[in-house]
Design a protein around this motif. Structure first.
Motif, mmCIF file in Angstrom:
data_model
loop_
_atom_site.group_PDB
_atom_site.id
_atom_site.type_symbol
_atom_site.label_atom_id
_atom_site.label_comp_id
_atom_site.label_asym_id
_atom_site.label_seq_id
_atom_site.Cartn_x
_atom_site.Cartn_y
_atom_site.Cartn_z
ATOM 1 N N UNK A 64 0.860 -1.184 0.000
ATOM 2 C CA UNK A 64 0.000 0.000 0.000
ATOM 3 C C UNK A 64 0.891 1.226 0.000
ATOM 4 N N UNK A 65 0.545 2.215 -0.827
ATOM 5 C CA UNK A 65 1.396 3.389 -0.980
ATOM 6 C C UNK A 65 0.530 4.591 -1.341
ATOM 7 N N UNK A 118 0.569 -3.617 -6.013
ATOM 8 C CA UNK A 118 1.060 -2.328 -5.519
ATOM 9 C C UNK A 118 -0.126 -1.384 -5.611
ATOM 10 N N UNK A 119 -0.690 -1.035 -4.462
ATOM 11 C CA UNK A 119 -1.974 -0.345 -4.416
ATOM 12 C C UNK A 119 -1.860 1.074 -3.893
ATOM 13 N N UNK A 120 -2.526 2.012 -4.555
ATOM 14 C CA UNK A 120 -2.643 3.359 -4.026
ATOM 15 C C UNK A 120 -3.494 3.327 -2.767
ATOM 16 N N UNK A 128 5.921 6.238 -6.492
ATOM 17 C CA UNK A 128 7.086 5.634 -5.824
ATOM 18 C C UNK A 128 7.274 4.160 -6.202
ATOM 19 N N UNK A 129 6.494 3.690 -7.166
ATOM 20 C CA UNK A 129 6.543 2.291 -7.604
ATOM 21 C C UNK A 129 7.950 1.898 -8.054
ATOM 22 N N UNK A 130 8.579 2.705 -8.900
ATOM 23 C CA UNK A 130 9.911 2.354 -9.406
ATOM 24 C C UNK A 130 10.978 2.354 -8.321
ATOM 25 N N UNK A 131 11.070 3.402 -7.479
ATOM 26 C CA UNK A 131 12.082 3.326 -6.415
ATOM 27 C C UNK A 131 11.840 2.155 -5.460
#
Length: 123
Positions: free
Chosen positions: A75-76, A102-104, A81-84
């Motif tokens: 969760x992000x 990878x979820x907002x 920021x997916x790539x870093x």
């Protein structure tokens, strides 16, 4: 069915993880705090390292490793920021990667930029 609750802090209102029948581990959400504090590091890279080390610690407490992970949800609040995240995340695995989303999300506790939860199955 047997259940083993794995918890590093009994004062928390949840278990770090629950091990079912000695084989399947359900891991609660983990965040990358500076060890021994409730603070998120300023550097994103360091937060991800602390997050993955914390995840590794929960797995170790259940007699497992990162290789036993089968599914993860990250969760992000800022999906840019997916790539870093991926750049550091990948360094923790030597074999096949677990399935992952990878979820907002909305804001996370303590201002964390990432929270991870998942399932592991003992080899």
């Amino acid at each position: 069915m047997s259940r083993q609750h794995i918890s590093s802090n009994p004062a928390l209102p949840f278990s770090d993880a629950v091990l079912i029948d000695g084989r399947t581990l359900y891991i609660s959400g983990r965040i990358g705090l500076i060890p021994g504090t409730k603070q998120v590091p300023e550097l994103i890279d360091q937060e991800i390292v602390y997050l993955m080390e914390d995840l590794r610690s929960v797995l170790r407490d259940a007699g497992m490793t990162l290789d036993d992970l089968v599914s993860l949800q990250v969760f992000c609040p800022n999906v840019s920021l997916w790539e870093p995240f991926n750049a550091i995340y990948r360094t923790f695995f030597s074999g096949p990667l677990p399935a992952r989303a990878f979820l907002g999300s909305g804001p996370l506790l303590f201002g964390a930029r990432f929270e991870i939860m998942g399932i592991a199955v003992k080899s």
